[in-house]
Each structure stands twice: as C-alpha cells, then as structure tokens.
Design a protein around this motif. Sequence first.
Motif, short mmCIF file in Angstrom:
data_model
loop_
_atom_site.label_atom_id
_atom_site.label_comp_id
_atom_site.label_asym_id
_atom_site.label_seq_id
_atom_site.Cartn_x
_atom_site.Cartn_y
_atom_site.Cartn_z
N ASP A 113 14.99 -1.57 0.89
CA ASP A 113 14.97 -0.37 0.53
C ASP A 113 13.77 0.43 0.43
N SER A 114 12.51 -0.45 -0.33
CA SER A 114 11.20 -0.19 -0.21
C SER A 114 10.53 0.54 1.17
N ALA A 115 10.93 -0.26 2.15
CA ALA A 115 10.38 -0.13 3.40
C ALA A 115 10.94 1.15 3.68
N THR A 116 12.33 1.38 3.84
CA THR A 116 12.94 2.47 4.35
C THR A 116 12.46 3.72 3.49
N SER A 117 12.09 3.44 2.23
CA SER A 117 11.83 4.76 1.52
C SER A 117 10.32 5.28 1.69
N ILE A 126 0.98 -1.28 -0.02
CA ILE A 126 0.11 0.10 0.11
C ILE A 126 1.02 1.30 -0.23
N GLY A 127 1.88 0.86 0.84
CA GLY A 127 2.71 2.27 0.78
C GLY A 127 3.57 2.40 -0.24
N LEU A 128 3.58 1.47 -1.42
CA LEU A 128 4.21 1.41 -2.68
C LEU A 128 3.10 2.10 -3.75
#
Lengths: 271, 271, 271, 271
Positions: free
Chosen positions: D230-234, C170-172
Amino acid sequence: MAASLRLPEAASTAGLAAVYSAGFIGLGNTGNPMAKNLMKHGYPLIVYDVFPEACKEFQDAVKKDSLLIDSGTIDPAVSKELAKEVEKMGAVFMDAPVSGGVGAARLGNLTFMVGGVEDAFAAAQELLGCMGSSLVYCGAVGTERAAKTCNNMLLAISMIGTAEAMNLGIGLGLDPKLLAKNLNMSSGRCWSSATYKPVPGVMEGVPSANDYQGGFGTTLMAKDLGLAQDSATSTKSPILLGSLAHQLYRMMCPKGYSKKDFSSVFQFLRE
Amino acid sequence: MAASLRLPEAASTAGLAAVYSAGFIGLGNTGNPMAKNLMKHGYPLIVYDVFPEACKEFQDAVKKDSLLIDSGTIDPAVSKELAKEVEKMGAVFMDAPVSGGVGAARLGNLTFMVGGVEDAFAAAQELLGCMGSSLVYCGAVGTERAAKTCNNMLLAISMIGTAEAMNLGIGLGLDPKLLAKNLNMSSGRCWSSATYKPVPGVMEGVPSANDYQGGFGTTLMAKDLGLAQDSATSTKSPILLGSLAHQLYRMMCPKGYSKKDFSSVFQFLRE
Amino acid sequence: MAASLRLPEAASTAGLAAVYSAGFIGLGNTGNPMAKNLMKHGYPLIVYDVFPEACKEFQDAVKKDSLLIDSGTIDPAVSKELAKEVEKMGAVFMDAPVSGGVGAARLGNLTFMVGGVEDAFAAAQELLGCMGSSLVYCGAVGTERAAKTCNNMLLAISMIGTAEAMNLGIGLGLDPKLLAKNLNMSSGRCWSSATYKPVPGVMEGVPSANDYQGGFGTTLMAKDLGLAQDSATSTKSPILLGSLAHQLYRMMCPKGYSKKDFSSVFQFLRE
Amino acid sequence: MAASLRLPEAASTAGLAAVYSAGFIGLGNTGNPMAKNLMKHGYPLIVYDVFPEACKEFQDAVKKDSLLIDSGTIDPAVSKELAKEVEKMGAVFMDAPVSGGVGAARLGNLTFMVGGVEDAFAAAQELLGCMGSSLVYCGAVGTERAAKTCNNMLLAISMIGTAEAMNLGIGLGLDPKLLAKNLNMSSGRCWSSATYKPVPGVMEGVPSANDYQGGFGTTLMAKDLGLAQDSATSTKSPILLGSLAHQLYRMMCPKGYSKKDFSSVFQFLRE
C-alpha cells in the motif's frame, strides 16, 4: 519429389519418427491419431515404432529429392545434425515441431511450426495439412524451435495471467462465467482465456472440466520455460514475467501438479 | 423510459458527464467523438462541459424513469453514491466504464463494461451501441469496475509477455513479422500480440508505429494496476505476475515513458 | 610441502595466475595488491603476467607435494581439468575463488572460498591469510564455485531489497541515515545495508559515495546470476527472487549501468 | 516526568496496553514477559488486561508531564489520534512498535522503533531498555511505523533469498551447515542467514528446529507486506522483490503455512 515425414512417438519424448510415401515412424499417444489422419487422406503407410529399426530404415528409405520432416521434440542440435546428413543424401530436411496435444491430434487440429528451405514449404503443407490446421513457416532450420520457445513462454504468461485475473475477480465477487465472457470481449482476451479456460465449471471439454487431466502437463511447461530461460540468458534478453512463470511452474511440479495440465495453476493459486 | 447518459470528459480524468435525450456532459478527448457518434445516430444533444453546472443540470434533468449511465472513470465509491441518489429520484443508474482510447472513440469501437439492474441493459445497449462495439453486462453496480480491473491486469500481463517474447525471438535471430504471425496462429495469441503489436515496423496504425504516441498511457496502466494491487491485497488473492507488471509500469513512469503508450514496454526492455 | 598459489589477473577475467614460493602470476587490478600483500609477509615473489608464459612456467614450477591454489574466476570445468593434471604430477590442487574487489585486495580483506582436500586447507590458510580475512572451507573441488554462486545470488537479492526498502522509506518521508541505522539495528540487517550502503550520502568510501564507480559491476552480477539461473534450471530448484534479480540486472546493463557498481540498482529504481 | 508505557497484549493483535509508574496494560503472550522484565528492574506494576477498563484507566491515569508509550500494533491512524489526545492533556506521547517475538520478550531482547519528540527519547530509553536491547529513534510520530514497514519488507526479501540460496546449494550437493557458514562469512550474510536459519538441522533454538512453530507467523508477514505494498502504491515507489515476496507469503497462507513461522518458506520451496 517423394514426400516423407518423421513424426513424434509422443509429444513428450524426443521420439524419432518418419513417414514416407509408405512409411510412418512413431505410434505413441500423439503419433497414433496423426498416422490415422494421414491414412484418411489416402497416404498408404508402413508404420514403425521402435527406435533402432527406425534409424536403420530411415537411412534405407531416404532417396534423392525426398522431403523429410521431423516433428519430434528432439534436441535442436540433433535436428541440425540430421539436416546436414539428409542434405548430403540429396534430400530435403524440414523441422516441424508440433503443438496442441492428443485432442488436437485426433481432430487434425495440430499446429506445426516449420523450419527449412522456403521452396519446400508447399510440399510440406500438403502432408502436414492432413494432421494440422495451423502451419506456420518460420525461416531456416532452427527458427521453428526458437519460435516455439517464444510462443510457449507467452502461453505460460498469459495462462498464469488469466488464472490470476479470474481468481481476483472471483475474490471480488464476480461470476466466473460472466467475467470470462467479459475478458474475451475485451483487451484481456488471449488463447488461454478464450479457448482453454482454467476455471472449472466455465467451459466443457477442457482440462479444467476434468480435474486438469490431459492437455499439456505442468512438467512439460516447466521444461519449455527452462529452454526460454536458457535462451534469454545466452542472448541477454530480460524476461521478467517469463522467468517468474518458469519459477512458478517449477514450484508446482513437486506439489502434486507435475502430471496435471498447466491450466491447473488456477487451482494452485486458489487452493 | 427516457434514456440519459453520462460520459467521461476524458478517459484519464474522473470526469462527470451526462447525455440525456437532449444532454451530454463532458467534451474532452474521448467525450468529443463520442458525442459526435451519438448525434450521427439522430440523438439531439445539449452539451455541457464544466463540472459545477453539469452537476446542477444533472439534478434538474433527471426525471422519474430516466436511465442514467456513467462512463466516467470515477471512484467506485462515488459511483455507488450516485446510484443511491438516482434511485431515490425514481430513475435507474447504470455504470459503464469505457475502454479503448481516442481512436476507438472516433470509430465507435469503444468497449463498455456495464453494471446495474439487468432489466435496463437493453435500453443501455441502444445508446451505448452508437459509440461502442463491445457492450458487456457484468452484474450489479460495482461489478463492472471490478471486471475492468481484472481485464486491465490481464492486458498488462499479456502485453509485457508479448514484448518479452518478441524481444527474445529477435535476440534469437527471428524475423519480427514472421514471429508475430507465428504467435497469432498459435497458443500464444492474445489481444496485444494480434491487434496491438508492440514492436515498431510490424503493423501500421498502432502506437508502436508512431513512437508510442496515443493509445493508453503507461501512467494510466500503472494506476489501474495499483487498483488491482489494492483489490488483491484486500481479498488476499495472490497476483504474482500482476504485481510484477505493476512494478514494471511503475518503474517506467519516471524514465521517460509516462506519456507513452503502454506497449512501449517493448522499447523499455530493448533499449 | 612447497606452497604455490595462482591468483587472478583481474577479478573480472578468467585470469590464470600463480604464486609459488618464488612465483606469482597475474598482476591485474586485483592481483597487484594481492602480490604486494604476500611480499609484506615475507614471501619472495617472481612475478609473471602474460598468459602463455604463465602456463609454461606453471608446468616447470610445479613439483611433487606442491600446493597449487587457483583464485582466478575461471570456468569450473577448466578448474576440474587442472585439478586432475596437478594430481598426476603428485601435487595438491585447491580452488579458491576470491571476492571483495580492489579495495579489499589492498586492505588484505579479501574473501576466499576454498575447495579441495581438507588436509591441505591449513597450508592454504597460511598463504591466503596474507591477502584475505575470510577463508571458508567448502568441501571438495567444485563446491567453492557452487557456494559462491549461492552467495552472490543472495547478495544480489539483499542488495535490491535494501535499495527497495531505502527508496520506499525515502518516499514515505524518512531520513535515509536514520532509516539505514534502523535497518541495521533490526532484522532487516544484511551485508548490503550494513557495509555497502547503496544510497548516496549515507556512508563514505563505498561506491554509492562516488557515483557508483569501482566495486562489483552490474554486468558481472548479471553474469553470476546467469550461473545461478543455469544451476537452478538444471537442479529444478525454484528461485523466484533470484530469477527476478537476474532479470533486473540484465535489464540495467544496456541502460548505462553496465560498468557501475551493482549497488546502483538504487539509482535505477529512483531515477 | 512520570513515565508511562502502553504495551501490546500480544504482538499479533492490535492490543492497547499501558504501563505507568504503577500500571501496565496488556498481558498476552508478549506483554506478559515484558511486564515481568519491568518488575525485575524495580518498577511496581498494576496490571490490566481487559480493553474497556484499560481505556478508562488510561484516561484517569494520565497526568500532565506523563510520558505515554504505545507499543501495540495498532493502526497508524489511531496512533496519531492518541498522540493528539495525549498532547491535549499536557502529556507526551511516543509510539514504539515492538519486534522480536515471544522469545525475545522473555530475554529482554526486543527491538523498539521509537517515534515522537526527540527530547523525550532519553526517558523512553530508560523504560524500554528493561525489555529490549535495540532502541532506535526514527523521528516524529509515524516514522517508526514507516521504518518498521521498510524493515519487515527487507526482512521478508532476505529470508526468501536465504531460503532460495540454501535450497539451491543443497540441490547442487553442498552441505547445509558448511553453506550457511559460508554465506555468513561472505557478502550474502543477513539477519535471516545468520541468526534465524530457515533450514532444519542447521541451528538449535530457532523455529526451523521445531517444525517452524513459534516465531513470526506467515500470516503476519503477509499482512506487513500488504502495508508495504500500500505504501509503495501510494508513493509510487517500485518494489519488485518486495511485491513478489508479498505474493509468495500470500500464496503460502491457505496452503497450511498460515500459522507457521515465516522461515517456513524454505519448506514451501522444497516440499
């Protein structure tokens, strides 16, 4: 008040040991240099090392107004039982688990966390001060075991943290000695980073300088973290890092690290 | 060699700032008391605080053999670019990220990790010593950022570890003050447990004594741990506790802790 | 062989309950629909719900060659004691902890993990099949509790994993419904992602569609993970994710999630 | 509309490959059986396997209204660039990363996550359906990479969870086959427990039955978890278990597991 003291056969076993004006029980790896330090301070010792005799002798020796100090790593439940028995006999019981390993025992640098009646702490300090440099009063009998559990959990966490930070820094191209110096002048400083550096080649005279021989074994740390885990579950306290530290040391044991010092977690991360 | 220094507008922003014999750029929360400390030591300052002018002035001011020190929390890539530009002009560039917060800035107790040519470190010490008590030389430009990342990761880990250990101890019935004393006399001792106690009521003058106001914010810690995470991923270094610390601070941010000091993790575990 | 069955008062309490050709003990949230399902299949029931009478009645009722099945969430030690007592009376004891919640009880969709003599499993299937759709034979008495512990640990891990994956997606910028469909057609598929979606608005009739009411409470999951933790510590089995899952649910309990369904971990991560 | 397709040289390399009415680029371990499956369905193929020619040929071949599908594991940024280029030429670009390994490629059981204009999905299904059994539409170009990242993170978490649960159960004395059956009839069920059992001796034809050869390598999983990290950090999304899974696979790589299938985490926990 006659001062008596029970000391551990070895830090790793639930040894029962006792020193009294003229008695000391338990002459294992740790108990041996401890007894010698007591003698240096002028305490005449009769020494016992076999368990059944120790127990028998213990009951004969114990007199009204004696102070009995238990430094063995025995079960907290046994400790409380002993306290009751001793009190029935009119003597005073204190529990004083020891930390610091064989090296500290030789140098008289051991740490004792002490639980018992506060009034008796001064007398305990006199005896324990011959063998240790840090004597901490924790509260009633039992609190010293809880405090040791909390301390060792924090120790495990900061040791793994130090190992991770050093390993990451080395991966980023930093010089290990400069990085260690950096951490210790900054807010990352902890006992593990300052006095027990886990990276080989950074400091002399620590387990990492000797293939992680000696010191405080990975198995013992895993065991202590198991106690922390149990305490956390029973008190419903979240210990996210403590729990992960437990699992890491648990995982290391069957992979060739069981007898190595717990700072070998650096090697485990790096190998 | 004329000494020049660039300082942060505020610790939390990628401020560009500069002090030179007669110049200081950046007067935010942290830069302001830093400039005052420089003046106390007799450095005449011309102060700039707006970014575009700062940059223009920077280029005019810079002379051959100047020493330029950057203490802003800027991007490492920008830092390296600046180093190249400055060297083209025949001057010397050092990077010196600052840690310690507003309180330490006022007291002149800041920590500077310094990267650059080793020969210039003595000159840097002279200036930075007016504002900080810990000056650590890390190696070539870039190493100081890497060292800071490693340090802050270890700081986060030991802070959470301290919070978990204190919370567990309280759950087991221990007195927080006695337990804190215990940890600090033992092997669990770390900067967080000794000088920055996270449990309210144990120590005066720290964020925990003031509802976790001031200090080093949870959001900033989460950001720094993100840098550690990126570094670990790119160097393939395992950071089990560091990674979990990152996720914890990440999780706290939207739950009302974003502006609180990072020692509020104790409250988060306990609430 | 007369068939008898003891069922839970409620899944969350250590209820003692029994069904026998004409008897059923325990009419709580879960026991009630279970009893109704038995009656639908033609079993005449005499129903008891108070604990002391249940125990007394239990002893009178029990005849040689009876089959007694315990589906309460009682202590494994009590379970083993009961097994012995029942065997002395010449009857057969089986332990069959139930999972699935109130909804599954109504639909006759409960899962029973069954421990006991293998010969008696066919008879147990007959009775339990009226109330559950999954009947799994695990081995001797005791194995079914161990299997349930392992299952629930894996359940917690995959639920948190589902929540993390959905939240990250969802964040993406992904659509939650499409992402859920994706996961379930791919290798990320698990019971939590497929039949118990933790993201509100993705599926009807699950706790996430009703503010996480009903279902399997966070407190109960934390308790089960505590059992897994204890088992792991005593068998020295590393459970890195299991342990972290335990701490997460432990942490959620005092933050308003104690009575919410365990899929509310999505909300906890997201809020 | 002419259908064209670019496929991976090998799932593990960033291969560029293309199939068009008469062309297929990339004949590595995965591409080879994929091409064969296309031919079985009557597509005449001209096959290329060298990168520079592939690129050149690609541009010549591409005609207005062509559909170009990229199944290589290339960089998302390259993927977006390609999409633009292709659109300029008046053709349609879809991105369809593949998962499932060599075995699935042979059986035509691959999974394709597809990103691109929804109108073109039907045409893509026709071609991809020759090689895969699961075709999932994810949204615009880019979403399929994000979905794959989320899926693989959940896959890693549930695989480690399965390994932990099985290892714990074995430690508790359970029979691995019965336990696996149990989990798969219960709420612990997941793709890893059901179709890819990590414990040797429980299932035939999976990597665990062949010393963890074949399948999806630990290094690749660590790499995918790095993308998740990386996705989680960004996006500032907390991924507690995902992050720990990342560190675990990262740690396994240099310990002899780099080329083993990712289900070998069971062996790593157990050894």
